[in-house]
Motif scaffolding. Structure first.
Motif, PDB file in Angstrom:
ATOM      1  N   ARG A  50       1.641   5.815  -7.767  1.00  0.00           N
ATOM      2  CA  ARG A  50       1.556   5.837  -6.310  1.00  0.00           C
ATOM      3  C   ARG A  50       2.768   5.086  -5.770  1.00  0.00           C
ATOM      4  O   ARG A  50       3.067   3.970  -6.212  1.00  0.00           O
ATOM      5  CB  ARG A  50       0.259   5.189  -5.839  1.00  0.00           C
ATOM      6  N   SER A  84       2.482   5.741   1.055  1.00  0.00           N
ATOM      7  CA  SER A  84       2.754   4.918   2.234  1.00  0.00           C
ATOM      8  C   SER A  84       4.234   4.999   2.565  1.00  0.00           C
ATOM      9  O   SER A  84       5.072   5.156   1.678  1.00  0.00           O
ATOM     10  CB  SER A  84       2.420   3.438   1.978  1.00  0.00           C
ATOM     11  N   TYR A 110       3.614   2.580   8.118  1.00  0.00           N
ATOM     12  CA  TYR A 110       3.631   1.162   8.480  1.00  0.00           C
ATOM     13  C   TYR A 110       4.952   0.790   9.147  1.00  0.00           C
ATOM     14  O   TYR A 110       6.023   1.217   8.702  1.00  0.00           O
ATOM     15  CB  TYR A 110       3.507   0.287   7.227  1.00  0.00           C
ATOM     16  N   ARG A 136       0.025   2.283  11.190  1.00  0.00           N
ATOM     17  CA  ARG A 136      -0.490   0.917  11.054  1.00  0.00           C
ATOM     18  C   ARG A 136       0.593  -0.079  11.436  1.00  0.00           C
ATOM     19  O   ARG A 136       1.656  -0.131  10.794  1.00  0.00           O
ATOM     20  CB  ARG A 136      -0.977   0.674   9.625  1.00  0.00           C
ATOM     21  N   PRO A 145      -1.631  -5.817   2.076  1.00  0.00           N
ATOM     22  CA  PRO A 145      -1.614  -4.832   0.993  1.00  0.00           C
ATOM     23  C   PRO A 145      -1.357  -3.438   1.557  1.00  0.00           C
ATOM     24  O   PRO A 145      -1.966  -3.067   2.560  1.00  0.00           O
ATOM     25  CB  PRO A 145      -3.019  -4.930   0.380  1.00  0.00           C
ATOM     26  N   SER A 147      -1.797   0.484   1.669  1.00  0.00           N
ATOM     27  CA  SER A 147      -2.834   1.436   1.265  1.00  0.00           C
ATOM     28  C   SER A 147      -2.367   2.849   1.582  1.00  0.00           C
ATOM     29  O   SER A 147      -1.435   3.041   2.365  1.00  0.00           O
ATOM     30  CB  SER A 147      -4.119   1.193   2.064  1.00  0.00           C
ATOM     31  N   ASP A 148      -3.042   3.804   0.979  1.00  0.00           N
ATOM     32  CA  ASP A 148      -2.762   5.192   1.338  1.00  0.00           C
ATOM     33  C   ASP A 148      -3.507   5.548   2.632  1.00  0.00           C
ATOM     34  O   ASP A 148      -4.145   4.677   3.247  1.00  0.00           O
ATOM     35  CB  ASP A 148      -3.113   6.135   0.175  1.00  0.00           C
ATOM     36  N   GLY A 151      -7.031   4.507   2.857  1.00  0.00           N
ATOM     37  CA  GLY A 151      -7.337   3.078   2.780  1.00  0.00           C
ATOM     38  C   GLY A 151      -7.381   2.520   1.367  1.00  0.00           C
ATOM     39  O   GLY A 151      -7.708   1.351   1.179  1.00  0.00           O
ATOM     40  N   ALA A 152      -7.033   3.330   0.372  1.00  0.00           N
ATOM     41  CA  ALA A 152      -7.030   2.832  -1.009  1.00  0.00           C
ATOM     42  C   ALA A 152      -5.735   2.059  -1.280  1.00  0.00           C
ATOM     43  O   ALA A 152      -4.644   2.594  -1.072  1.00  0.00           O
ATOM     44  CB  ALA A 152      -7.148   4.000  -1.986  1.00  0.00           C
ATOM     45  N   PRO A 153      -5.842   0.806  -1.729  1.00  0.00           N
ATOM     46  CA  PRO A 153      -4.639   0.017  -1.991  1.00  0.00           C
ATOM     47  C   PRO A 153      -3.799   0.619  -3.116  1.00  0.00           C
ATOM     48  O   PRO A 153      -4.343   1.207  -4.057  1.00  0.00           O
ATOM     49  CB  PRO A 153      -5.186  -1.357  -2.415  1.00  0.00           C
ATOM     50  N   ILE A 154      -2.481   0.467  -3.012  1.00  0.00           N
ATOM     51  CA  ILE A 154      -1.595   1.038  -4.037  1.00  0.00           C
ATOM     52  C   ILE A 154      -0.945  -0.045  -4.905  1.00  0.00           C
ATOM     53  O   ILE A 154      -0.038   0.246  -5.675  1.00  0.00           O
ATOM     54  CB  ILE A 154      -0.521   1.955  -3.422  1.00  0.00           C
ATOM     55  N   GLU A 157       2.046  -5.439  -2.031  1.00  0.00           N
ATOM     56  CA  GLU A 157       1.827  -6.196  -0.804  1.00  0.00           C
ATOM     57  C   GLU A 157       3.165  -6.334  -0.099  1.00  0.00           C
ATOM     58  O   GLU A 157       4.182  -6.596  -0.748  1.00  0.00           O
ATOM     59  CB  GLU A 157       1.278  -7.565  -1.187  1.00  0.00           C
TER      60      GLU A 157
END
Ligand code: MLT
Ligand code: MN
Ligand code: ZN
Length: 308
Positions: A50, A84, A110, A136, A145, A147-148, A151-154, A157
């Motif tokens: 990812r 992201s 982001y 975001r 952190p 995330s995609d 909302g799943a963290p990749i 940070e």
């Protein structure tokens, strides 16, 4: 952590479409000492699966095509390892590639609130449907952190932090030069960590401040604004009237330049990125390249991978 340089040149790339300067001519002719370069962007991954894109350049389509790690996953009819996207300013070389990321593909976008406000004011970016591409806003100075879209963290940070810069060229609006510095959040650097290694990515910076030096301390890799070797090089080469300070970029060489200003920064590895086609550092056979190397600096190149 894997860091792939997608594009190491500043806006315009190398060769720039309309430029006949010495570097552009050498790159166009295929001179191995002056390899061609696309515009400013890197991709970073904690797990190699990812990825986060840092800046979306006008050359993004070509950059993704040249990067096997960013190809759609095996067996996916539609898909991407890009989860992201993080922006460090709203310059054309850093946002125009967002338009190439249309096609109903989810990812999370982001940026600082100031950079998001520029996108908000431009309906062309609404081609990225907000249900698929959540925007975001990141507070300056806070570690978050990535995330995609779901909302799943990749596993990465990031911390955005303000650096001295300039409002985007296309938003200058005829204001006098002394009113173009912009506000905190118009130009940011970004700190990226996978919990083990720490990258500092600062592709645009007008001045090295004590706060920046503090933040760099102990980093594993610094990728820093290498736009110009000296403030007057574009003027001297007859390419235009703009100086480094006018463009919001700290030059590399000289007693006031970034090599000198960052000499005491304790970072394990350092490389210049976002190089303008006028910069003598772009040619492997120049005294400027030798001087940078002697001071411990590399010049990032397209496709180069750093594993800090
Ligand atoms: C810059 O880095 O100064 C800008 O990308 C210039 C531009 O928009 O061409
Ligand atoms: Mn730029
Ligand atoms: Zn040129």
């Amino acid at each position: 952590m894997r860091i792939v340089v997608l594009g190491s040149a500043a806006g315009g790339g190398l060769p720039q479409w309309n430029c006949g300067c010495a570097n552009c001519r050498r790159a166009r002719a295929g001179d191995p000492a002056v390899p061609a370069r696309t515009q400013s962007s890197i991709a970073v991954s904690a797990d190699g699966l990812r990825w986060a894109l840092f800046n979306a350049s006008p050359d993004l389509r070509q950059q993704v095509a040249a990067t096997p790690a960013l190809a759609p996953p095996d067996g996916a009819l539609r898909g991407t390892p890009l989860a992201s996207v993080v922006l460090t300013n709203a310059d054309i070389d850093h946002v125009a590639g967002l338009l190439s990321l249309r096609e109903a593909q989810p990812f999370a976008l982001y940026a600082s609130g100031r950079i998001h406000a520029v996108l908000e004011a431009n309906p062309i970016f609404d081609v990225l449907d907000r249900d698929r591409v959540p925007r975001r806003a990141l507070e300056l100075g806070g570690a978050v952190p990535l995330s995609d879209a779901a909302g799943a963290p990749i596993g990465l940070e990031v911390t955005l932090f303000p650096v001295p810069g300039k409002v985007p060229l296309w938003l200058e609006g005829g204001r006098p030069a002394e009113e173009l510095a912009g506000e905190a959040g118009d130009t940011v650097g970004v700190e990226v960590t996978d919990g083990r290694r720490r990258l500092l990515y600062v592709p645009a910076c007008a001045r090295v401040t004590p706060a920046l030096l503090d933040r760099l301390h102990g980093a594993d890799l610094l990728l820093f604004d290498g736009t110009l070797w000296d403030d007057e090089e574009m003027v001297r080469q007859g390419l235009g009237p703009k100086t480094g300070p006018r463009m919001g970029h700290l030059s590399v060489g000289g007693p006031q330049g970034s090599i000198a200003a960052l000499r005491e920064a304790r970072v394990r590895r350092r490389a210049f990125i976002h190089l303008n086609n006028s910069n003598p550092l772009l040619a492997a056979d120049t005294p400027e390249r030798a001087a940078a190397a002697a001071a411990g600096w590399e010049v990032a190149s397209d496709g180069q991978e750093f594993i800090p």
